[in-house]
Design an enzyme around this catalytic site. Sequence first.
Site, PDB file in Angstrom:
ATOM      1  N   ALA A   1      16.283  58.038 -25.177  1.00 16.80           N
ATOM      2  CA  ALA A   1      16.196  58.404 -26.591  1.00 16.80           C
ATOM      3  C   ALA A   1      14.755  58.507 -27.083  1.00 16.80           C
ATOM      4  CB  ALA A   1      16.957  57.389 -27.448  1.00 16.80           C
ATOM      5  N   GLY A   2      13.768  58.097 -26.268  1.00 15.39           N
ATOM      6  CA  GLY A   2      12.364  58.239 -26.651  1.00 15.39           C
ATOM      7  C   GLY A   2      11.979  57.392 -27.847  1.00 15.39           C
TER       8      GLY A   2
ATOM      9  N   ASN B   1       4.427  54.509 -25.330  1.00 15.51           N
ATOM     10  CA  ASN B   1       4.967  54.503 -23.971  1.00 15.51           C
ATOM     11  C   ASN B   1       5.105  55.973 -23.575  1.00 15.51           C
ATOM     12  OD1 ASN B   1       6.730  54.573 -21.739  1.00 15.51           O
ATOM     13  ND2 ASN B   1       7.751  52.682 -22.357  1.00 15.51           N
TER      14      ASN B   1
ATOM     15  N   ALA C   1       5.702  57.662 -20.843  1.00 13.24           N
ATOM     16  CA  ALA C   1       6.851  58.118 -20.056  1.00 13.24           C
ATOM     17  C   ALA C   1       8.092  58.229 -20.930  1.00 13.24           C
ATOM     18  CB  ALA C   1       7.102  57.174 -18.888  1.00 13.24           C
TER      19      ALA C   1
ATOM     20  N   GLU D   1       5.212  40.187 -27.254  1.00 13.27           N
ATOM     21  CA  GLU D   1       5.980  40.979 -26.288  1.00 13.27           C
ATOM     22  C   GLU D   1       6.104  40.280 -24.940  1.00 13.27           C
ATOM     23  OE1 GLU D   1       6.329  44.962 -26.647  1.00 13.27           O
ATOM     24  OE2 GLU D   1       6.374  44.649 -28.797  1.00 13.27           O
TER      25      GLU D   1
ATOM     26  N   ARG E   1       0.707  45.861 -29.614  1.00 15.18           N
ATOM     27  CA  ARG E   1       1.985  45.172 -29.764  1.00 15.18           C
ATOM     28  C   ARG E   1       1.872  43.655 -29.664  1.00 15.18           C
ATOM     29  NH1 ARG E   1       6.308  48.969 -26.483  1.00 15.18           N
ATOM     30  NH2 ARG E   1       5.572  50.979 -27.264  1.00 15.18           N
TER      31      ARG E   1
ATOM     32  N   HIS F   1       1.363  47.674 -22.663  1.00  8.85           N
ATOM     33  CA  HIS F   1       1.333  46.251 -22.325  1.00  8.85           C
ATOM     34  C   HIS F   1       0.222  46.025 -21.300  1.00  8.85           C
ATOM     35  CE1 HIS F   1       5.853  46.204 -23.412  1.00  8.85           C
ATOM     36  NE2 HIS F   1       5.188  45.628 -24.384  1.00  8.85           N
TER      37      HIS F   1
ATOM     38  N   ASP G   1       0.398  44.461 -18.589  1.00  7.11           N
ATOM     39  CA  ASP G   1       0.839  44.562 -17.192  1.00  7.11           C
ATOM     40  C   ASP G   1       0.866  45.988 -16.662  1.00  7.11           C
ATOM     41  OD1 ASP G   1       3.176  45.569 -18.344  1.00  7.11           O
ATOM     42  OD2 ASP G   1       4.495  44.006 -17.576  1.00  7.11           O
TER      43      ASP G   1
ATOM     44  N   ASN H   1      11.545  55.853 -18.182  1.00  7.56           N
ATOM     45  CA  ASN H   1      11.555  55.268 -19.522  1.00  7.56           C
ATOM     46  C   ASN H   1      10.360  54.351 -19.739  1.00  7.56           C
ATOM     47  OD1 ASN H   1      13.160  55.846 -21.695  1.00  7.56           O
ATOM     48  ND2 ASN H   1      14.923  54.659 -21.007  1.00  7.56           N
TER      49      ASN H   1
ATOM     50  N   CYS I   1       7.866  45.376 -14.856  1.00 10.42           N
ATOM     51  CA  CYS I   1       8.572  45.324 -16.135  1.00 10.42           C
ATOM     52  C   CYS I   1       9.970  44.748 -15.975  1.00 10.42           C
ATOM     53  CB  CYS I   1       8.680  46.719 -16.736  1.00 10.42           C
ATOM     54  SG  CYS I   1       7.170  47.339 -17.476  1.00 10.42           S
TER      55      CYS I   1
END
Length: 418
Positions: free
Chosen positions: A19-20, A25, A27, A162, A194, A230, A232, A341, A347
Amino acid sequence: MTLVEINFDGIIGPSHNFAGLSPGNLAATRNAGRIAHPRRAALEGIAKMRATLALGLVQGILPPPPRPNHRWLASLSTDYARAAPHLRAQALSASAMWAANAATVSPAPDSGDGRCHLTVANLVTMPHRSHEWPDTLAMLELAFADPAFAVHGPVPPPFGDEGAANHMRLAPSHGAPGIELFVHGAGGGPFPARQHRAASEAVAHAHGLDPARTLFVQQSTAAIAAGAFHNDVVAVANAHVLFAHEQAFEDRAGLHADLARLAPWAELIEIAADRVSLDEAIASYLFNAQLVTLPDGTMALIVPGEAREVPSVCAYLDALVAGNGPIRRIEMVDVRQSMANGGGPACLRLRVVADPATVDPRFLVDAARLDEIAAVIEAHWPEAIAITRIGDPALVARIEEARRKLLETLGIVELIYR
C-alpha cells in the site's frame, strides 16, 4: 544461566500488501500498488529461519497481530466497512513482520537489576505502525513472562521510538557486560527522523543502564535523506564488531573517540563511500543484514540476495570474507517480498540475549516446528493481494481465519481472544 542470542523473527502475516504507507522508505513507496504475495512472503521468512537454524543458532518467532485492527478503527469511531480507504490500508498493514521495530532490548549483564529488559516501541511517526504496540506488548509479556525479564510499555508520544532498529550493543561476548548505542535522528531533510533522542534516553533509564556505558549517537542527515529510515539500514553490531558505512553517523569522529575510550576491545569495520556509496548500500540493504556469532566463535553475515546484484557490494563481500577479519562467512537469503516493502533480513528479527530455558517454549522453534508453521501458511495464507482488494470482506475473513489457524497450531490461543 547460559546466555545466548536468540533471533525472534516476525512471521509475515496473511495481510502482507504493497500500500506504500511509509514515506522515507524508498522501496515501500516505489512498489506501492504492486500485487503482493503473502504466502510467498511468509514462506521466504520461514526459509530464512531454517537458514539460521542450520548455522547452529537459536531461533524464535513472533506471530502476526490481528488484522484488520478493529480496536484501532473503533477508537477512530469507525469500522472496516465504513472506514476511508487510507484507514483500511493502515488497519490492514502487515508491518509488524519487521520485528526489529517491536522493542528495544537490553540484556541482563547491562541492566541495573540483572534482568533482561524489553521496552515495546511506540512507532508513533507512521499511522499504520502506531497501533501495533498494544498487541506487541501483550505478546512480549507472554513470551517473556519469566522473572528473568522485565517488559515495559512504550515511551509516550510525541517522542518517536522505533525499537531495536535504532539500537546497537557491543560486548566482548553476548553474556558479558557491554556498551549500548542508541541512534537517533534530527529534523531537516525530505523525510522525518523517526527515532527521538528523548525516547532513547527514556528507554535507557527504564532499563537501568549505566550512563558511563551508554552512548546516544545521531544518525547522519545524509543517510536519512538517502532513504536510511532506520539506523539498521546503514549499520549493524554484533558482539565486539561494529559494521557500518562511513556516512552512517553525523559525528563520525566523535563516535570513533567514544568507542576507543569505552570499548578498546571493539573492532570497527567501516566501508568507505568511494568503495560502496550510500545509495548502493541502501539499495542492496548490505547493512540490513544479520551479523551473527556462530558456534565456533566466528561471525557470519546473512544478507539479502539483492546484495549480489550491486557490483560494488558484491566485490566488497568477496573481499571481506577473503580477509583475516572476524566475518568469515556470507549467507544469502531470499526475502524479496519483504525487501520490496523495505525490510531486509535484519528488519525481520528481534535479537534477545537470554537463557532459552526462560522463554515461553511456544515462541521457540526447531525444524519440525517450522514445518508445521509452513503447512498452515501453505493452506491458509492468501496467494496474492491487489490493492483493489483491501476492502474485500472475503479477503478480510480469510486473513482473520489464517491468523487464528496459526495461533491454534502454535498453542498460543491467548492471543486469539485478547
